[in-house]
Enzyme design. Structure first.
Site: not given
Ligand code: DX5
Ligand code: ZN
Length: 224
Positions: A10, A35, A37, A39, A68, A70, A139, A177
């Site tokens: 990630s 990966h 993220d 947001m 991903h 969010m 999650m 994740d």
């Molecule tokens: C959280 C993200 C994850 C996050 C994982 O909202 O979707 O992908 O980056 O990070 P670690 O592995 O540090 O928990």
């Molecule tokens: Zn993620």
């Protein structure tokens, strides 16, 4: 032979002042996907980056981008994320009142369609949709931040989801994740996980390439 699981570092945990160095590290490692993220400060209490940044990341990445989302109303942006280079597009069940339509919309772009479930959402909500989904992202932390503690209950949810997928004779991948690392990777694979997302456990380690190799080397002791 059990099918080999995938490792998706990630990028949220990367050093954004030297992103190309971290991308090079992942490129030459045994990792399978990046990966990413996204947001929006609405679905989750944090804001990261959008399609313009992903377009730039796509130029540095030599491996598929696992995006991903969010965000609320993800259906508005699916086409743009696909154009930016997404290979997998994952939306949240909790953000999609018309999830079936959104999943089909993702597949129409040619991307793989993923659905993410928050820790409080039971896997049973996907029972009537599982055959249409390429990937379910469980999650194992509340989404919004990296570096959180793994929620143990995810192991049982992984087993339940695997059962549902096998019963439906589907090829849906299970991705985990949040809070994934060397300490729980093997149990997750044993429970049925196919894709391990790892942020801080990779980027905060002394030797990220070696950590990725170790995550990749684990395996479940039986085939499903
Ligand atoms: C959280 C993200 C994850 C996050 C994982 O909202 O979707 O992908 O980056 O990070 P670690 O592995 O540090 O928990
Ligand atoms: Zn993620």
């Amino acid at each position: 032979m059990p099918r080999k699981h995938l490792i998706a570092p990630s990028v949220l945990a990367a050093d954004f002042t030297r992103l190309s160095t971290d991308f090079d590290m992942v490129n030459r490692s045994e990792a399978d996907w990046f990966h990413l993220d996204v947001m929006d400060g609405r679905f989750v209490p944090n804001i990261t980056f959008g399609m313009f940044v992903i377009e730039a990341m796509h130029k540095m990445a030599e491996k598929p981008l696992d995006v991903h989302l969010m965000i609320v109303e993800p259906e508005k942006y699916i086409e743009s994320f696909r154009k930016a280079g997404a290979h997998v597009i994952t939306v949240h069940h909790e953000a999609c009142p018309h999830l079936h339509r959104t999943v089909l919309q993702i597949k129409e772009t040619g991307a793989l369609a993923g659905v993410a479930l928050n820790p409080h959402t039971p896997v049973s909500v996907l029972a009537d949709l599982i055959e249409d989904i390429d990937l379910v992202c469980l999650m194992s932390v509340n989404p919004g931040f990296g570096g959180q503690k793994f929620i143990y209950r995810t192991l049982e949810k992984t087993r339940q989801l695997k059962e549902m997928i096998v019963a439906a004779n589907s090829n849906t991948l299970i991705e985990i994740d949040g809070g994934v690392g060397l300490q729980n990777a093997e149990s997750l694979l044993q429970a049925g996980a196919d894709v391990l997302v790892a942020g801080s456990s990779v980027f905060s380690s002394d030797d990220p390439v070696a950590t990725i190799a170790r995550l990749k080397a684990f395996h479940a002791s039986f085939d499903f």
